[in-house]
Scaffold this motif. Structure first.
Motif, PDB file in Angstrom:
ATOM      1  N   PRO A 283       0.676  -1.146   0.203  1.00 28.41           N
ATOM      2  CA  PRO A 283      -0.017  -0.118   0.144  1.00 28.41           C
ATOM      3  C   PRO A 283       1.004   1.362   0.244  1.00 28.41           C
ATOM      4  O   PRO A 283       1.873   1.656   0.367  1.00 28.41           O
ATOM      5  N   ARG A 284       0.120   2.903  -0.841  1.00 26.85           N
ATOM      6  CA  ARG A 284       1.328   3.472  -0.905  1.00 26.85           C
ATOM      7  C   ARG A 284       1.617   4.110   0.668  1.00 26.85           C
ATOM      8  O   ARG A 284       2.733   4.246   0.664  1.00 26.85           O
ATOM      9  N   GLY A 285       0.662   4.101   1.846  1.00 29.23           N
ATOM     10  CA  GLY A 285       1.056   4.473   3.407  1.00 29.23           C
ATOM     11  C   GLY A 285       2.140   3.777   4.102  1.00 29.23           C
ATOM     12  O   GLY A 285       2.639   3.809   4.621  1.00 29.23           O
ATOM     13  N   PHE A 286       2.602   2.490   3.302  1.00 32.36           N
ATOM     14  CA  PHE A 286       3.379   1.401   4.198  1.00 32.36           C
ATOM     15  C   PHE A 286       4.689   1.607   3.067  1.00 32.36           C
ATOM     16  O   PHE A 286       6.126   1.448   3.653  1.00 32.36           O
ATOM     17  N   LYS A 287       5.055   2.260   1.658  1.00 37.59           N
ATOM     18  CA  LYS A 287       6.278   2.385   0.733  1.00 37.59           C
ATOM     19  C   LYS A 287       7.148   3.399   1.777  1.00 37.59           C
ATOM     20  O   LYS A 287       8.132   3.224   1.640  1.00 37.59           O
ATOM     21  N   PRO A 288       6.902   4.615   2.280  1.00 40.39           N
ATOM     22  CA  PRO A 288       7.990   5.672   2.961  1.00 40.39           C
ATOM     23  C   PRO A 288       8.432   4.810   4.401  1.00 40.39           C
ATOM     24  O   PRO A 288       9.311   4.945   4.483  1.00 40.39           O
ATOM     25  N   ILE A 289       7.625   3.852   5.086  1.00 38.97           N
ATOM     26  CA  ILE A 289       8.493   2.876   5.942  1.00 38.97           C
ATOM     27  C   ILE A 289       9.239   2.487   5.349  1.00 38.97           C
ATOM     28  O   ILE A 289      11.181   2.487   6.215  1.00 38.97           O
ATOM     29  N   LEU A 290       9.452   1.594   4.570  1.00 37.51           N
ATOM     30  CA  LEU A 290      10.612   0.985   3.067  1.00 37.51           C
ATOM     31  C   LEU A 290      12.096   2.367   3.484  1.00 37.51           C
ATOM     32  O   LEU A 290      13.058   1.752   3.501  1.00 37.51           O
ATOM     33  N   GLY A 291      11.686   3.421   3.365  1.00 39.62           N
ATOM     34  CA  GLY A 291      12.755   4.306   2.666  1.00 39.62           C
ATOM     35  C   GLY A 291      13.668   4.743   4.007  1.00 39.62           C
ATOM     36  O   GLY A 291      14.404   4.597   4.434  1.00 39.62           O
ATOM     37  N   GLY A 292      12.423   5.064   5.092  1.00 40.43           N
ATOM     38  CA  GLY A 292      12.341   5.129   6.860  1.00 40.43           C
ATOM     39  C   GLY A 292      12.995   4.133   7.565  1.00 40.43           C
ATOM     40  O   GLY A 292      14.759   4.356   7.731  1.00 40.43           O
ATOM     41  N   LEU A 293      13.149   3.282   7.070  1.00 39.56           N
ATOM     42  CA  LEU A 293      13.910   1.795   7.064  1.00 39.56           C
ATOM     43  C   LEU A 293      15.749   1.285   6.824  1.00 39.56           C
ATOM     44  O   LEU A 293      16.168   1.285   7.152  1.00 39.56           O
ATOM     45  N   THR A 294      15.440   1.485   5.533  1.00 38.55           N
ATOM     46  CA  THR A 294      16.904   1.677   5.069  1.00 38.55           C
ATOM     47  C   THR A 294      17.486   2.907   5.769  1.00 38.55           C
ATOM     48  O   THR A 294      18.698   3.258   5.995  1.00 38.55           O
ATOM     49  N   MET A 295      16.447   3.809   5.654  1.00 44.51           N
ATOM     50  CA  MET A 295      17.507   5.193   6.428  1.00 44.51           C
ATOM     51  C   MET A 295      17.941   4.679   7.782  1.00 44.51           C
ATOM     52  O   MET A 295      19.104   4.879   8.065  1.00 44.51           O
ATOM     53  N   GLY A 296      17.761   4.508   8.212  1.00 46.68           N
ATOM     54  CA  GLY A 296      17.937   4.111   9.700  1.00 46.68           C
ATOM     55  C   GLY A 296      18.602   2.924   9.722  1.00 46.68           C
ATOM     56  O   GLY A 296      19.842   3.424  10.952  1.00 46.68           O
ATOM     57  N   LEU A 297      19.123   2.163   9.349  1.00 47.00           N
ATOM     58  CA  LEU A 297      19.867   0.840   9.154  1.00 47.00           C
ATOM     59  C   LEU A 297      20.559   1.832   9.179  1.00 47.00           C
ATOM     60  O   LEU A 297      21.882   1.114   9.092  1.00 47.00           O
ATOM     61  N   VAL A 298      20.727   2.412   7.404  1.00 47.78           N
ATOM     62  CA  VAL A 298      22.269   2.542   7.423  1.00 47.78           C
ATOM     63  C   VAL A 298      22.846   4.015   8.464  1.00 47.78           C
ATOM     64  O   VAL A 298      23.673   3.882   8.261  1.00 47.78           O
ATOM     65  N   GLY A 299      22.179   4.872   8.741  1.00 51.54           N
ATOM     66  CA  GLY A 299      22.443   5.469   9.914  1.00 51.54           C
ATOM     67  C   GLY A 299      22.977   5.459  10.528  1.00 51.54           C
ATOM     68  O   GLY A 299      24.022   5.527  11.437  1.00 51.54           O
ATOM     69  N   LEU A 300      22.704   3.241  11.061  1.00 48.78           N
ATOM     70  CA  LEU A 300      23.642   3.305  12.659  1.00 48.78           C
ATOM     71  C   LEU A 300      25.248   3.351  12.064  1.00 48.78           C
ATOM     72  O   LEU A 300      26.150   3.280  13.107  1.00 48.78           O
ATOM     73  N   ALA A 301      25.482   2.977  11.057  1.00 49.97           N
ATOM     74  CA  ALA A 301      26.681   2.852  10.728  1.00 49.97           C
ATOM     75  C   ALA A 301      26.745   3.876   9.944  1.00 49.97           C
ATOM     76  O   ALA A 301      28.399   3.884  10.068  1.00 49.97           O
ATOM     77  N   LEU A 302      26.363   4.922   9.172  1.00 48.30           N
ATOM     78  CA  LEU A 302      27.146   6.172   8.896  1.00 48.30           C
ATOM     79  C   LEU A 302      26.182   7.668   9.193  1.00 48.30           C
ATOM     80  O   LEU A 302      24.958   7.564   8.338  1.00 48.30           O
ATOM     81  N   PRO A 303      26.458   7.373  10.727  1.00 49.84           N
ATOM     82  CA  PRO A 303      25.551   9.069  10.629  1.00 49.84           C
ATOM     83  C   PRO A 303      25.295  10.129   9.728  1.00 49.84           C
ATOM     84  O   PRO A 303      24.751  10.673   9.788  1.00 49.84           O
ATOM     85  N   GLN A 304      26.429  10.509   9.245  1.00 48.70           N
ATOM     86  CA  GLN A 304      27.001  11.532   8.524  1.00 48.70           C
ATOM     87  C   GLN A 304      26.217  11.728   7.900  1.00 48.70           C
ATOM     88  O   GLN A 304      25.733  12.656   6.880  1.00 48.70           O
ATOM     89  N   ILE A 305      25.598  10.298   7.034  1.00 50.99           N
ATOM     90  CA  ILE A 305      24.435  10.655   5.795  1.00 50.99           C
ATOM     91  C   ILE A 305      23.172  10.997   5.986  1.00 50.99           C
ATOM     92  O   ILE A 305      22.136  10.497   5.215  1.00 50.99           O
ATOM     93  N   LEU A 306      22.742  11.280   7.643  1.00 52.16           N
ATOM     94  CA  LEU A 306      21.271  11.785   8.137  1.00 52.16           C
ATOM     95  C   LEU A 306      20.787  12.606   7.757  1.00 52.16           C
ATOM     96  O   LEU A 306      21.924  13.653   7.504  1.00 52.16           O
ATOM     97  N   GLY A 307      19.933  12.526   7.698  1.00 52.97           N
ATOM     98  CA  GLY A 307      19.400  14.186   7.386  1.00 52.97           C
ATOM     99  C   GLY A 307      19.642  15.133   5.919  1.00 52.97           C
ATOM    100  O   GLY A 307      20.314  14.344   5.252  1.00 52.97           O
TER     101      GLY A 307
END
Length: 603
Positions: A283-307
């Motif tokens: 569903p359209r409303g769940f797709k942003p969660i995939l982006g947020g999950l990717t962002m969160g997992l990558v941000g654990l290793a590389l916080p420089q790319i957050l925001g």
């Protein structure tokens, strides 16, 4: 933008509300008084600039509010569970954006009324879009605020156009003025805001009155932003120094690399958007969660790319040396994560990530030069200088706005010495993109794919489905190629004709002639004008149109060469004239098409 929160934010909200109310009353008064167009232009510029400036102040305060709520208040409560809780912040933010999609499925495309001659803006969905952008950016999405800033300003212009009930052409102008105001306030760079609008929004419809209203709107919006946030630019840049006069040649190599990285960046965004669109099972409303999950997992290793990334950007530009492998890694990962964030539906723009990528690329390039150049070559500028130029080169290649990129960096550095390196790198970068773009499988981003949803239709889009045969004029003015220049001039003046077809004795097309051609011939050949025929001076290299061709393609050719009229010829014989198509006919076809769509929607 480095923001400083005012002591009383509620006063800003109150002043913004009063400003919008005042704008509405002002437009009602203008409708009653019917002032001259010049006065309307002047007042409209101040109204758009003021409304855009106040709206952008509230938008940036919203980003800072959610950033503080997420990374200070919430993290202070959950950080005791472990460092992994950092990944929850982008996920929670994307869930809120997903909820917005659930309740307002089209909030990110709210002004796409494709069948209307003047786009109607819904203030409610406009605020929802701003809220979605503030949540996305405040909770760590790898996107930028400048795209939404341009959209906010553009919609201020469209709202004013709705209140004034102006024509489609005037509505587009007011939208363009708002876009300039949004860019100017977003970067605190009013000159770059004007150039961005002239390059990317107005394009071929640029006129002197348009420049006036855009300049005034940009100045007013930037002034309001400076009153609230200070006169400093969006981020701090070091002083650029010229070490060797020949060094600008090295920036050509940086421009080549920036061109190819720009292509990888834009095509990555298009690929991500297509991929998420194909995920119809989600569903359209769940797709942003995939982006947020990717962002969160990558941000654990590389916080420089957050925001938004301005903090990391300033560290790179300050001259701190990161290793080449590290900079290369965050360049690639930032590119991929930005594409995923935008493709998944998180709200933001591509300007700030492009600047981030350009800084990383320039810093890597500068370090490699320092390592490989022999000592006898002499000193060169530090990697931070190449990082600054790389920002402009990659931004220009990504959004196809070279003058905007050059002026933006010049405004941010306020250093004329950077102009030559900027021109070299930006010019080569855009050239590389243009060469590759000529391939049919490669297309640069449109506004919607950049995270800017200013979708008021122009003639090129409206006429995509209209064939030349439908609007061409079969009753066209033509002259025999043996006719004298003087007689031809008299006939064209009597017929009030701008351009005429030139045919031979068999009625076959042999050339085209304009009043300008005749005027120059009479002036330059006054001694022998009696014996001069129009066949001698007519243009023989002719651009054609074909009856089954789209009017959009024909209009592109006419705009590229500034041609008033094209002959429509048979596909089997380019000298057999079937009719003509000119600019007034194309404008009429645009109005006819929009009216037909309005009738169809009413039924």
């Amino acid at each position: 933008m480095s923001t400083k929160v005012p002591e009383s934010p509620h006063l800003l909200v109150a002043s913004a509300t009063k400003s919008f109310s005042l704008s509405y009353r002002l437009t009602q008064l203008l409708n009653q008084l019917q002032p001259s167009p010049e006065i309307i232009f002047f007042i409209s510029a101040f109204a758009i600039g003021g409304a855009s400036g106040l709206a952008l102040v509230l938008f940036y305060l919203g980003i800072e509010f959610f950033e503080n709520l997420a990374f200070n208040v919430l993290m202070s409560q959950i950080s005791a569970w472990g460092y992994w809780t950092l990944a929850l912040i982008p996920v929670l933010g994307s869930m809120l954006v997903g909820l917005l999609y659930y309740f307002y499925p089209n909030f990110s495309n709210y002004n796409c009324l494709q069948d209307q001659s003047v786009v109607k803006v819904s203030p409610k969905l406009f605020l929802i879009k701003c809220l979605g952008a503030a949540i996305s950016l405040g909770t760590g999405a790898s996107l930028g605020p400048e795209g939404p800033s341009v959209e906010i300003g553009g919609n201020m212009g469209l709202l004013l156009a709705q209140l004034l009930r102006v024509s489609q052409k005037r509505s587009r102008l007011l939208m363009s003025a708002g876009a300039a105001a949004g860019f100017a306030a977003g970067f605190n760079a009013p000159i770059a805001g004007v150039f961005f609008t002239l390059e990317r929004v107005l394009g071929t419809t640029f006129t002197t009155p348009a420049a006036s209203i855009i300049l005034l709107a940009a100045v007013v919006a930037a002034t309001i932003a400076r009153v609230v946030f200070g006169i400093h630019p969006a981020f701090e840049l070091p002083t650029y120094l010229v070490v060797n006069q020949w060094e600008f040649l090295l920036y050509i190599g940086l421009g080549v690399l920036a061109g190819f990285i720009s292509l990888a960046y834009t095509q990555g965004i298009k690929f991500a958007q297509r991929s998420f669109q194909k995920l119809e099972v989600i569903p359209r409303g769940f797709k942003p969660i995939l982006g947020g999950l990717t962002m969160g997992l990558v941000g654990l290793a590389l916080p420089q790319i957050l925001g938004i990334g301005y903090g990391t950007l300033e560290v790179i530009l300050s001259g701190k040396i990161f290793s080449i492998p590290f900079l290369s890694m965050i360049l690639v990962i930032k590119l991929v994560v930005t594409a995923i964030c935008l493709g998944s539906g998180l709200v933001g723009g591509i300007f700030a990530p492009a600047l981030f990528l350009g800084a990383c690329l320039g810093a890597v390039y500068g370090q490699v030069l320092v390592a490989i150049l022999p000592p006898e070559v002499g000193l060169i500028a530090p990697p931070a200088a190449y990082a600054m130029v790389g920002m402009a080169a990659l931004l220009a290649g990504s959004v196809k706005a070279p003058l905007t990129a050059i002026i933006l960096l010049f405004e941010l550095t306020q250093n004329y010495l950077i102009i030559l390196p900027l021109m070299a790198a930006v010019g080569v970068s855009v050239w590389i993109v243009s060469l590759v773009e000529a391939q049919p499988m490669v297309q640069t981003l449109n506004f919607k794919e950049m995270g800017i949803n200013l979708t008021q239709q122009d003639e090129l889009e409206i006429l995509k489905g209209v064939s030349v045969a439908r609007i061409m004029d079969v009753d066209y003015f033509h002259l025999c190629d043996q006719m004298s220049v003087l007689k031809s001039s008299q006939l064209m003046i009597s017929a009030k004709c701008h351009t005429a077809l030139v045919v031979d004795e068999q009625g076959q097309l042999s050339g085209i002639i304009t009043l300008g051609d005749l005027r120059h011939a009479i002036r330059d050949n006054s001694d022998e004008i009696e014996g001069l025929s129009i066949g001698d001076i007519s243009t023989k290299e002719i651009l054609y149109a074909y009856p089954d061709e789209s009017v959009t393609e024909v209009l592109k050719r006419m705009l590229a060469r500034d041609i008033f009229l094209l002959p429509v010829v048979s596909p089997d014989n380019s000298r057999e004239v079937l009719g003509v198509i000119d600019k007034p006919l194309i404008s009429l076809a645009s109005d006819l098409t929009l009216t037909e769509r309005a009738i169809a929607s009413a039924d």
